[in-house]
Design a protein around this motif. Sequence first.
Motif, PDB file in Angstrom:
ATOM      1  N   PHE A  87       0.775  -1.258   0.003  1.00 57.95           N
ATOM      2  CA  PHE A  87       0.127   0.093   0.035  1.00 57.95           C
ATOM      3  C   PHE A  87       0.939   1.443  -0.106  1.00 57.95           C
ATOM      4  CE2 PHE A  87      -2.829  -3.104   1.167  1.00 57.95           C
ATOM      5  CZ  PHE A  87      -4.039  -2.796   1.001  1.00 57.95           C
ATOM      6  N   LEU A  88       0.366   2.217  -0.815  1.00 58.48           N
ATOM      7  CA  LEU A  88       0.968   3.438  -0.741  1.00 58.48           C
ATOM      8  C   LEU A  88       0.171   4.502   0.192  1.00 58.48           C
ATOM      9  CD1 LEU A  88       2.345   3.765  -4.349  1.00 58.48           C
ATOM     10  CD2 LEU A  88       3.579   3.091  -2.450  1.00 58.48           C
ATOM     11  N   HIS A  89       0.779   5.425   0.805  1.00 62.93           N
ATOM     12  CA  HIS A  89       0.113   6.280   1.561  1.00 62.93           C
ATOM     13  C   HIS A  89       1.115   7.647   1.912  1.00 62.93           C
ATOM     14  CE1 HIS A  89      -2.206   8.195   5.036  1.00 62.93           C
ATOM     15  NE2 HIS A  89      -3.247   7.737   4.493  1.00 62.93           N
TER      16      HIS A  89
ATOM     17  N   ARG B  36       1.667  -0.166   8.114  1.00 61.20           N
ATOM     18  CA  ARG B  36       0.663  -0.852   8.905  1.00 61.20           C
ATOM     19  C   ARG B  36      -0.549  -1.674   7.780  1.00 61.20           C
ATOM     20  NH1 ARG B  36      -0.969   2.786  13.747  1.00 61.20           N
ATOM     21  NH2 ARG B  36      -2.203   0.674  14.226  1.00 61.20           N
ATOM     22  N   LEU B  37      -0.868  -0.893   6.910  1.00 64.89           N
ATOM     23  CA  LEU B  37      -1.805  -1.284   5.837  1.00 64.89           C
ATOM     24  C   LEU B  37      -1.467  -2.344   5.362  1.00 64.89           C
ATOM     25  CD1 LEU B  37      -3.296   1.893   4.474  1.00 64.89           C
ATOM     26  CD2 LEU B  37      -4.453   0.485   5.964  1.00 64.89           C
ATOM     27  N   THR B  38      -0.199  -2.371   4.838  1.00 64.20           N
ATOM     28  CA  THR B  38       0.620  -3.469   3.777  1.00 64.20           C
ATOM     29  C   THR B  38       0.823  -4.851   4.935  1.00 64.20           C
ATOM     30  OG1 THR B  38       1.655  -2.186   2.581  1.00 64.20           O
ATOM     31  CG2 THR B  38       2.233  -4.330   2.780  1.00 64.20           C
TER      32      THR B  38
ATOM     33  N   PHE C 196      -3.633 -10.929   6.349  1.00 64.43           N
ATOM     34  CA  PHE C 196      -4.788 -12.006   5.753  1.00 64.43           C
ATOM     35  C   PHE C 196      -4.671 -12.762   4.838  1.00 64.43           C
ATOM     36  CE2 PHE C 196      -8.395 -11.738   2.915  1.00 64.43           C
ATOM     37  CZ  PHE C 196      -9.500 -11.928   3.708  1.00 64.43           C
ATOM     38  N   ARG C 197      -3.733 -12.461   3.718  1.00 61.21           N
ATOM     39  CA  ARG C 197      -3.410 -13.454   2.630  1.00 61.21           C
ATOM     40  C   ARG C 197      -2.890 -14.633   2.937  1.00 61.21           C
ATOM     41  NH1 ARG C 197      -1.627 -10.869  -2.984  1.00 61.21           N
ATOM     42  NH2 ARG C 197      -4.032 -11.455  -3.411  1.00 61.21           N
ATOM     43  N   TYR C 198      -1.613 -14.252   3.675  1.00 58.87           N
ATOM     44  CA  TYR C 198      -0.568 -15.520   4.361  1.00 58.87           C
ATOM     45  C   TYR C 198      -1.215 -16.271   5.271  1.00 58.87           C
ATOM     46  CZ  TYR C 198       1.602 -13.544  -0.133  1.00 58.87           C
ATOM     47  OH  TYR C 198       1.941 -13.263  -1.224  1.00 58.87           O
ATOM     48  N   ASP C 199      -1.821 -15.585   6.338  1.00 59.85           N
ATOM     49  CA  ASP C 199      -2.104 -16.395   7.462  1.00 59.85           C
ATOM     50  C   ASP C 199      -3.738 -16.614   7.659  1.00 59.85           C
ATOM     51  OD1 ASP C 199       0.547 -16.022   8.321  1.00 59.85           O
ATOM     52  OD2 ASP C 199       0.022 -14.228   9.592  1.00 59.85           O
TER      53      ASP C 199
ATOM     54  N   ILE D 292      -6.776   1.762  11.377  1.00 63.78           N
ATOM     55  CA  ILE D 292      -5.423   2.219  11.006  1.00 63.78           C
ATOM     56  C   ILE D 292      -5.570   3.513  10.388  1.00 63.78           C
ATOM     57  CG2 ILE D 292      -3.490   1.771   9.389  1.00 63.78           C
ATOM     58  CD1 ILE D 292      -4.051  -1.144   9.901  1.00 63.78           C
ATOM     59  N   THR D 293      -6.418   3.967   9.499  1.00 61.73           N
ATOM     60  CA  THR D 293      -6.436   5.155   8.818  1.00 61.73           C
ATOM     61  C   THR D 293      -6.861   6.200   9.119  1.00 61.73           C
ATOM     62  OG1 THR D 293      -6.731   3.824   6.440  1.00 61.73           O
ATOM     63  CG2 THR D 293      -7.109   6.064   6.317  1.00 61.73           C
TER      64      THR D 293
END
Length: 254
Positions: free
Chosen positions: A151-153, A161-163, A169-172, A249-250
């Motif tokens: 993610f870019l911010h 933190r977003l990444t 979520f994807r890998y766990d 987070i945001t």
Amino acid sequence: MTSAFTERSHAVLYRKYRPKPCSMVIDKILDFLKEKRKTPKKTPFISAVDVACGSGQSTPVLGEYFDSVLGCDISEAQINEATKTNTAPNIKYCVADAEHIPVADNSVDLVTCSQAAHWLDIPAFCKKVDRVLKPFGCLAIYSRLRNGQKFLHENAEIATRLTDVFMKFRYDTLKDYWEFPVKIHDDIYTQDLQIHFSDCQRHVVDEHSDISLSELIGYLETVSAYQNYHKEHPEDDILKDLQDKYVQITFNFV
């Protein structure tokens, strides 16, 4: 192919949330084809086939450059969705698998396969492609790599933190629900895609996309691992949990 792709509900989500191909990738494909065919830049090509086209994300863009484009997919539900939104007279869709492309031999300038080659029998697919391509025709296989996505911010810590949440979520969360072709997805496209054609090129393109939170959650709902998880745990709203984490987070960052 996972059974989720054959279901109408999944096809509807696919049509709504799956992104179109990156324009830079299409440009590289066309430049390669023009170079091989020694075609003037403004000369249109005659025919293209988009294999495993899903609900029509990658097919319409080809209609801008080819007189005739055929999108084919093994899923009738996906083809029905693609047909619903098709308004281009030079684009047609049909149900067909990758090893039985329904066109005449030596009749096609370009065959493409977007984000689906990891599901295919590549040797059988290439054998069929070799038959249908015209001399100096081109096969283009491309996909978005899973590793390295971030993610870019404007705030670097928020981006990190977003990444991290996305990767967890994807890998766990979804770890045990990825089917084998997807687990080795990046290796297939960067190292092990067994193409027998002699003149092959491999390119990596950096793509930055603006995407809303609702679009991201919608996209993740189309992912086969999420579909597999949801069937086994229909009571778990893991996408809502993920969305809440992103909002926290945001907007609550200190």
